[in-house]
Design a protein around this motif. Structure first.
Motif, short mmCIF file in Angstrom:
data_model
loop_
_atom_site.label_atom_id
_atom_site.label_comp_id
_atom_site.label_asym_id
_atom_site.label_seq_id
_atom_site.Cartn_x
_atom_site.Cartn_y
_atom_site.Cartn_z
N MET A 1 -3.83 21.71 20.91
CA MET A 1 -3.59 21.65 19.48
C MET A 1 -2.84 20.37 19.12
N THR A 2 -1.82 20.02 19.89
CA THR A 2 -1.05 18.82 19.56
C THR A 2 -1.87 17.57 19.78
N ARG A 3 -2.80 17.58 20.75
CA ARG A 3 -3.62 16.41 21.01
C ARG A 3 -4.46 16.07 19.78
N ALA A 4 -4.91 17.06 19.06
CA ALA A 4 -5.73 16.84 17.86
C ALA A 4 -4.92 16.21 16.74
N ARG A 5 -3.62 16.42 16.75
CA ARG A 5 -2.78 15.90 15.67
C ARG A 5 -2.08 14.60 16.03
N THR A 6 -2.20 14.15 17.25
CA THR A 6 -1.48 12.96 17.70
C THR A 6 -1.90 11.72 16.94
N LEU A 7 -3.20 11.45 16.86
CA LEU A 7 -3.66 10.24 16.19
C LEU A 7 -3.30 10.22 14.70
N PRO A 8 -3.54 11.31 13.95
CA PRO A 8 -3.12 11.29 12.55
C PRO A 8 -1.62 11.08 12.38
N LEU A 9 -0.82 11.69 13.25
CA LEU A 9 0.63 11.50 13.15
C LEU A 9 1.03 10.07 13.48
N LEU A 10 0.35 9.46 14.43
CA LEU A 10 0.64 8.05 14.73
C LEU A 10 0.29 7.15 13.54
N PHE A 11 -0.83 7.44 12.90
CA PHE A 11 -1.18 6.67 11.69
C PHE A 11 -0.10 6.82 10.63
N LEU A 12 0.37 8.03 10.41
CA LEU A 12 1.42 8.26 9.41
C LEU A 12 2.71 7.54 9.78
N LEU A 13 3.09 7.61 11.04
CA LEU A 13 4.31 6.96 11.49
C LEU A 13 4.22 5.44 11.36
N CYS A 14 3.13 4.86 11.85
CA CYS A 14 2.96 3.40 11.76
C CYS A 14 2.90 2.93 10.32
N GLY A 15 2.17 3.65 9.49
CA GLY A 15 2.08 3.29 8.08
C GLY A 15 3.42 3.36 7.39
N SER A 16 4.20 4.37 7.71
CA SER A 16 5.53 4.51 7.11
C SER A 16 6.45 3.36 7.53
N VAL A 17 6.40 3.02 8.81
CA VAL A 17 7.24 1.93 9.31
C VAL A 17 6.83 0.60 8.67
N LEU A 18 5.53 0.33 8.61
CA LEU A 18 5.07 -0.92 7.99
C LEU A 18 5.42 -0.97 6.50
N ALA A 19 5.21 0.14 5.81
CA ALA A 19 5.51 0.18 4.37
C ALA A 19 7.01 -0.02 4.14
N TRP A 20 7.83 0.59 4.97
CA TRP A 20 9.28 0.44 4.84
C TRP A 20 9.69 -1.02 5.09
N ALA A 21 9.01 -1.67 6.06
CA ALA A 21 9.36 -3.05 6.41
C ALA A 21 9.06 -4.04 5.28
N VAL A 22 8.03 -3.78 4.49
CA VAL A 22 7.67 -4.72 3.43
C VAL A 22 8.09 -4.24 2.05
N PHE A 23 8.74 -3.08 1.96
CA PHE A 23 9.06 -2.49 0.66
C PHE A 23 9.94 -3.39 -0.21
N GLU A 24 11.03 -3.93 0.36
CA GLU A 24 11.93 -4.78 -0.44
C GLU A 24 11.23 -6.02 -0.94
N GLU A 25 10.39 -6.59 -0.11
CA GLU A 25 9.67 -7.82 -0.47
C GLU A 25 8.59 -7.55 -1.51
N SER A 26 7.85 -6.45 -1.32
CA SER A 26 6.73 -6.17 -2.22
C SER A 26 6.45 -4.66 -2.24
N PRO A 27 7.01 -3.94 -3.22
CA PRO A 27 6.77 -2.49 -3.30
C PRO A 27 5.28 -2.15 -3.47
N GLY A 28 4.56 -3.00 -4.19
CA GLY A 28 3.12 -2.74 -4.37
C GLY A 28 2.36 -2.81 -3.07
N ARG A 29 2.67 -3.82 -2.27
CA ARG A 29 2.01 -3.96 -0.96
C ARG A 29 2.39 -2.79 -0.06
N ALA A 30 3.64 -2.36 -0.13
CA ALA A 30 4.08 -1.21 0.67
C ALA A 30 3.29 0.04 0.28
#
Length: 144
Positions: free
Chosen positions: A1-30
């Protein structure tokens, strides 16, 4: 069950980290980055597919109603392609997630020289590995 959710959770985690990293510079891009990663997570999630059933139940139901059985797994781009191209017709097939059903995984390995190659579609008991979506649609019985 967890194997099926690993990739979607990684996408969410990476997207959140990237969005957080560029948020101050450009909220729209985030926001755009976060949206793209949310879409990727949704596309690779088991939630995009019709409800999965066990291989034994799928065989039993297929014998009764003649519908093809699709063996698939989350994160498989070929399974996603088949699902998207079938559109609403996808609900007219029996879907078996081989990561959740050991009997389904064994059935796929049995016809693919020990490999878990998906999508593997069984029509009238005969396996077809990664068939064209148009061909799968042509194997569906007409609706009443």
């Amino acid at each position: 069950m967890t194997r099926a959710r690993t990739l979607p959770l990684l996408f969410l985690l990476c997207g959140s980290v990237l969005a957080w990293a560029v948020f101050e510079e450009s909220p729209g891009r985030a926001a755009v980055i976060l949206l793209v990663f949310l879409l990727l997570a949704a596309a690779h999630s088991p939630l995009v597919f019709p409800r999965s059933i066990g291989a034994e139940e799928a065989r039993r139901l297929s014998a009764l109603d003649g519908r093809p059985i699709v063996f698939w797994r989350p994160g498989c781009k070929y399974c996603l392609r088949l699902r998207v191209r079938l559109g609403r017709d996808a609900r007219r097939l029996h879907w078996v997630d081989i990561w959740r059903d050991p009997a389904g995984a064994a059935a796929v390995r049995a016809v693919n020289d020990g490999d878990e190659t998906v999508p593997t579609v069984f029509v009238a008991g005969r396996p077809h590995v990664n068939p064209e979506p148009a061909w799968v649609r042509s194997q569906l019985l007409p609706t009443a």
